[in-house]
Design a protein around this motif. Structure first.
Motif, short mmCIF file in Angstrom:
data_model
loop_
_atom_site.label_atom_id
_atom_site.label_comp_id
_atom_site.label_asym_id
_atom_site.label_seq_id
_atom_site.Cartn_x
_atom_site.Cartn_y
_atom_site.Cartn_z
N LYS A 26 15.20 2.08 9.76
CA LYS A 26 13.98 2.88 9.83
C LYS A 26 12.78 1.95 9.85
CE LYS A 26 11.59 6.71 7.51
NZ LYS A 26 11.57 7.59 6.31
N ILE A 27 11.79 2.28 10.68
CA ILE A 27 10.56 1.50 10.77
C ILE A 27 9.38 2.46 10.59
CG2 ILE A 27 9.14 -0.03 12.20
CD1 ILE A 27 11.74 -0.71 13.76
N ALA A 28 8.51 2.18 9.63
CA ALA A 28 7.34 3.04 9.38
C ALA A 28 6.10 2.16 9.23
CB ALA A 28 7.55 3.87 8.13
N GLN A 29 4.96 2.74 9.53
CA GLN A 29 3.68 2.05 9.35
C GLN A 29 2.76 2.95 8.54
OE1 GLN A 29 2.06 0.41 12.99
NE2 GLN A 29 0.12 -0.19 12.02
N GLU A 34 0.05 -2.20 7.40
CA GLU A 34 1.28 -2.29 6.61
C GLU A 34 2.48 -1.82 7.41
OE1 GLU A 34 1.51 -0.57 2.72
OE2 GLU A 34 -0.50 -1.24 2.17
N LEU A 35 3.64 -2.44 7.11
CA LEU A 35 4.92 -1.98 7.66
C LEU A 35 5.88 -1.74 6.51
CD1 LEU A 35 5.82 -4.23 10.74
CD2 LEU A 35 5.12 -1.82 10.76
N LEU A 36 6.79 -0.80 6.72
CA LEU A 36 7.85 -0.55 5.75
C LEU A 36 9.16 -0.43 6.53
CD1 LEU A 36 8.42 -0.05 2.73
CD2 LEU A 36 8.14 2.40 3.17
N LEU A 37 10.04 -1.42 6.35
CA LEU A 37 11.33 -1.43 7.05
C LEU A 37 12.43 -1.04 6.08
CD1 LEU A 37 11.13 -4.83 9.01
CD2 LEU A 37 10.20 -2.61 9.67
N THR A 38 13.28 -0.11 6.48
CA THR A 38 14.47 0.23 5.69
C THR A 38 15.66 -0.48 6.31
OG1 THR A 38 13.51 2.40 5.19
CG2 THR A 38 15.86 2.12 4.79
N CYS A 39 16.32 -1.29 5.49
CA CYS A 39 17.42 -2.13 5.98
C CYS A 39 18.72 -1.76 5.27
CB CYS A 39 17.11 -3.61 5.75
SG CYS A 39 15.53 -4.14 6.44
N LYS A 40 19.80 -1.60 6.02
CA LYS A 40 21.10 -1.28 5.45
C LYS A 40 22.11 -2.36 5.82
CE LYS A 40 20.53 3.77 5.47
NZ LYS A 40 21.05 5.05 5.98
N MET A 70 1.57 11.38 10.63
CA MET A 70 2.34 12.30 11.49
C MET A 70 2.63 11.65 12.85
SD MET A 70 3.00 15.03 9.78
CE MET A 70 3.40 16.23 11.03
N THR A 71 1.63 10.94 13.38
CA THR A 71 1.81 10.24 14.66
C THR A 71 1.86 8.75 14.38
OG1 THR A 71 0.55 11.96 15.79
CG2 THR A 71 0.84 9.86 16.96
N ALA A 72 2.94 8.11 14.77
CA ALA A 72 3.11 6.69 14.49
C ALA A 72 2.14 5.86 15.30
CB ALA A 72 4.54 6.27 14.79
N PRO A 73 1.53 4.82 14.70
CA PRO A 73 0.64 3.92 15.45
C PRO A 73 1.40 3.19 16.55
CG PRO A 73 0.34 3.65 13.07
CD PRO A 73 1.57 4.50 13.27
N THR A 74 0.66 2.65 17.49
CA THR A 74 1.25 1.99 18.67
C THR A 74 2.20 0.86 18.28
OG1 THR A 74 -0.72 2.52 19.94
CG2 THR A 74 0.73 0.80 20.83
N PHE A 75 1.77 0.01 17.33
CA PHE A 75 2.60 -1.13 16.95
C PHE A 75 3.94 -0.66 16.38
CE2 PHE A 75 3.70 -4.61 13.90
CZ PHE A 75 3.92 -5.60 14.85
N CYS A 76 3.90 0.39 15.59
CA CYS A 76 5.12 0.95 15.02
C CYS A 76 6.04 1.45 16.13
CB CYS A 76 4.78 2.07 14.05
SG CYS A 76 6.21 2.83 13.25
N MET A 77 5.47 2.13 17.13
CA MET A 77 6.26 2.65 18.25
C MET A 77 6.90 1.51 19.06
SD MET A 77 6.19 5.90 18.02
CE MET A 77 6.74 6.47 19.62
N VAL A 78 6.17 0.42 19.23
CA VAL A 78 6.71 -0.73 19.96
C VAL A 78 7.92 -1.30 19.22
CG1 VAL A 78 6.23 -3.11 20.65
CG2 VAL A 78 4.54 -1.33 21.09
#
Length: 581
Positions: A26-29, A34-40, A70-78
């Motif tokens: 999972k990738i969230a901004q 800020e970024l928040l990565l979920t790693c498994k 609600m709408t992910a920023p451009t960098f997050c979408m990339v």
């Protein structure tokens, strides 16, 4: 605060132990920077938080989740397009820089295996998170840096990524010998600590100071003040310190002064032996806890800026007034002399000839020593005597009025200093409400008649002693009065730092004889929550509450007592248990 190359190396070590070979699920901004990565992975699930904030950049593992827009920023979408479900294959720190590289493998739309890099630069206002192709071409970044913003390096899609040129100017501390360290620092016309941190990558002023402390030298002295043998001794300690880093001998810790965090580190800081140092298993835990705790103190200080300015202005005004009043009081010292002159002229003036300019007479107040009294030759002895008595009367009235005014000014200074102390120990917005009310009541802030009365939520600090006794500490003058005169009973014990603004501390005695340790712990609290909290030792008065009195009409928190015990103690409350309010 030292988010330096040493801390980054500890982070890289920890990340290699936890999320290496993990899949990014999972990738969230949650914020713009800020970024928040979920790693498994085989080690379980981890959340990796990272920020390129100019004021508070960070990277750490966290258990906390943050709501995303609600709408992910451009960098997050990339990032989602390219590396969602990608695997982290390598994590490293180049040249001890404040940079972490993540190499990530993923499958493209055609099912081919591709590699990308996610690079986090933790460099204060230049912090950034940059996403690159395998060949170093920048795909996107969380902050775009054009040539208008920086003449050294553009960070824009399509540009080649490279590390800023600090590595050309500084040496990698892991790759130098003691002879090279000696050669580098001895030729720097700087203080020893500055010579160290300005010469080597990833070394902060805190670490440079620690190396000097371990070597037993004064790091503030210029390098020219040391002999070559002394500098070689420093170089040895530098290399021994770096051996700890090479061997991954990390000791993540937070240094606290009382309950406020003042520093964090990935290594043992011997220079802070007099402070509370708590070690943690994880550098991520240290960073997450430090930032959250520090944020509490930073936020409350920002919120109290206006109140502090009002108190400081009033305090400075009263201190100037006090100095002026003291000077005027000193001028009234001549009053008794004028009274003696008048009395001696009355006693011996009959001997004077008309037009005399002085009277020489024995002073019966000073063993009949002769005294010369200037006279106005145009006045009679009686008129000269009256002139001196008039001066005496005027100065006496001035003295009496000034004595009263000086006491009032002193009381106001003490009151303002006590409010200043309340601001220093406030931890929340609720704590500021009663302080503001007190400033309004005493005319320092104009009252807003239309303002609704704020509900008081702030409560005194509640500690439990090692022997199970309840100890309460007032956060402001209103709470001090409430604790002492409404909450405490006659046989409870009352503590206060001697001769300085501070909190009232109440120990509920349960009508029992208290162990000595309770007196010591209550004394520590009284010392810490006073103006003397930074001193090595503070004298604390203590007595039973029934012997504490409040003068009529006195300011909140002001009390008097005439019989007490005293103890001198170090204001360290790190071992005391604070109950949640």
């Amino acid at each position: 605060m030292a988010l330096d190359g040493i801390v980054i190396s500890n982070l890289v070590y920890e990340l290699n132990q936890t999320i290496l070979n993990a899949k990014i699920s999972k990738i969230a901004q949650p914020e713009n920077d800020e970024l928040l990565l979920t790693c498994k992975g085989s080690n379980g699930q981890y959340r990796l938080a990272m920020s390129a904030s100019a004021s508070l950049p960070f990277v750490y593992l966290t258990s906390e989740n943050k709501p995303s827009p609600m709408t992910a920023p451009t960098f997050c979408m990339v990032l989602r397009k390219h590396i969602a479900n990608g695997r982290i294959t390598r994590i490293y720190q180049p040249h001890m820089e404040r940079i972490i590289h993540f190499e990530i493998e993923h499958l493209n739309e055609m099912g081919d295996l591709c590699k990308k890099s996610l690079i986090i630069e933790l460099m204060g206002k230049h912090s950034n998170i940059i996403f690159c192709k395998d060949d170093g071409t920048i795909i996107d970044s969380i902050k775009h840096v054009s040539s208008m913003m920086s003449s050294l390096r553009e960070v824009l899609p399509g540009k080649m990524y490279f590390i800023p040129s600090t590595q050309d100017q500084k040496h990698n501390p892991l790759m130098v010998s003691r002879e090279e360290v000696l050669s580098i620092i001895k030729n720097k016309p700087l203080s020893l600590t500055k010579a160290i941190y300005s010469s080597f990558t990833g070394i902060s002023p805190l670490i440079a100071s620690e190396i000097a402390h371990r070597a037993g030298v004064d790091g503030d002295q210029p390098t020219a003040a040391f002999s070559e043998d002394e500098l070689l001794h420093v170089a040895n300690h530098f290399c021994w310190f770096m051996d700890e880093i090479k061997n991954e001998q990390y000791h993540p810790a937070i240094i606290r002064k009382g309950r406020e965090p003042i520093e964090f580190s990935a290594v043992k800081l011997t220079q802070y032996q007099d402070y509370d140092c708590k070690e943690y298993d994880s550098i991520s835990s240290v960073l997450e806890m430090y930032y959250s705790e520090k944020n509490v103190y930073t936020r409350i200080r920002q919120k109290s800026v206006d109140l502090r300015r009002i108190v400081t202005t009033a305090l400075e005004r009263n201190q100037k007034k006090f100095q002026l009043q003291q000077k005027q009081l000193k001028d009234t010292d001549k009053r008794e002399k004028y009274k003696v002159y008048g009395e001696l002229i009355n006693a011996y003036g009959y001997q004077l000839e008309e037009g005399s300019k002085e009277l020489v007479a024995p002073n019966y107040y000073d063993n009949d020593k002769l005294i010369k009294i200037p006279l106005d030759p145009a006045l009679t002895p009686l008129e000269n005597s009256k002139k001196y008595f008039d001066r005496y009367g005027k100065l006496k009235r001035t003295y009496e009025a000034l004595t009263e005014l000086i006491q009032e000014t002193q009381n106001e200074i003490l009151h303002l200093e006590s409010i200043q102390n309340s601001l220093d120990i406030a931890l929340s917005s609720d704590d500021l409400v009663q302080i503001k009310e007190e400033l309004i009541e005493y005319g320092y802030i104009k009252k807003n008649r239309n303002a609704q009365k704020t509900k008081i939520k702030s409560k005194p600090f509640h500690y439990i002693s090692s022997d199970g006794y309840d100890i309460y500490v007032g956060k402001n003058n209103y709470q001090n009065d409430e604790l002492t005169f409404k909450f405490a009973t006659g046989n409870d014990w009352w503590f206060h730092a001697k001769g300085m603004p501070g909190s009232h501390v109440i120990v509920k005695s349960k009508n029992e004889e208290l162990p000595d340790r309770v007196f010591e712990e209550a004394g520590k609290l009284a010392a810490f929550y006073s103006k003397g909290r930074d001193a090595d030792k503070v004298e604390v008065d203590y007595l039973q509450k029934k012997n504490v009195k409040k003068p009529n009409g006195s300011a909140p928190g002001f009390v008097v007592y005439y019989t007490n015990y005293s103890l001198t103690i170090h204001p360290d409350i790190s071992e005391l248990k604070l109950m949640e309010s």
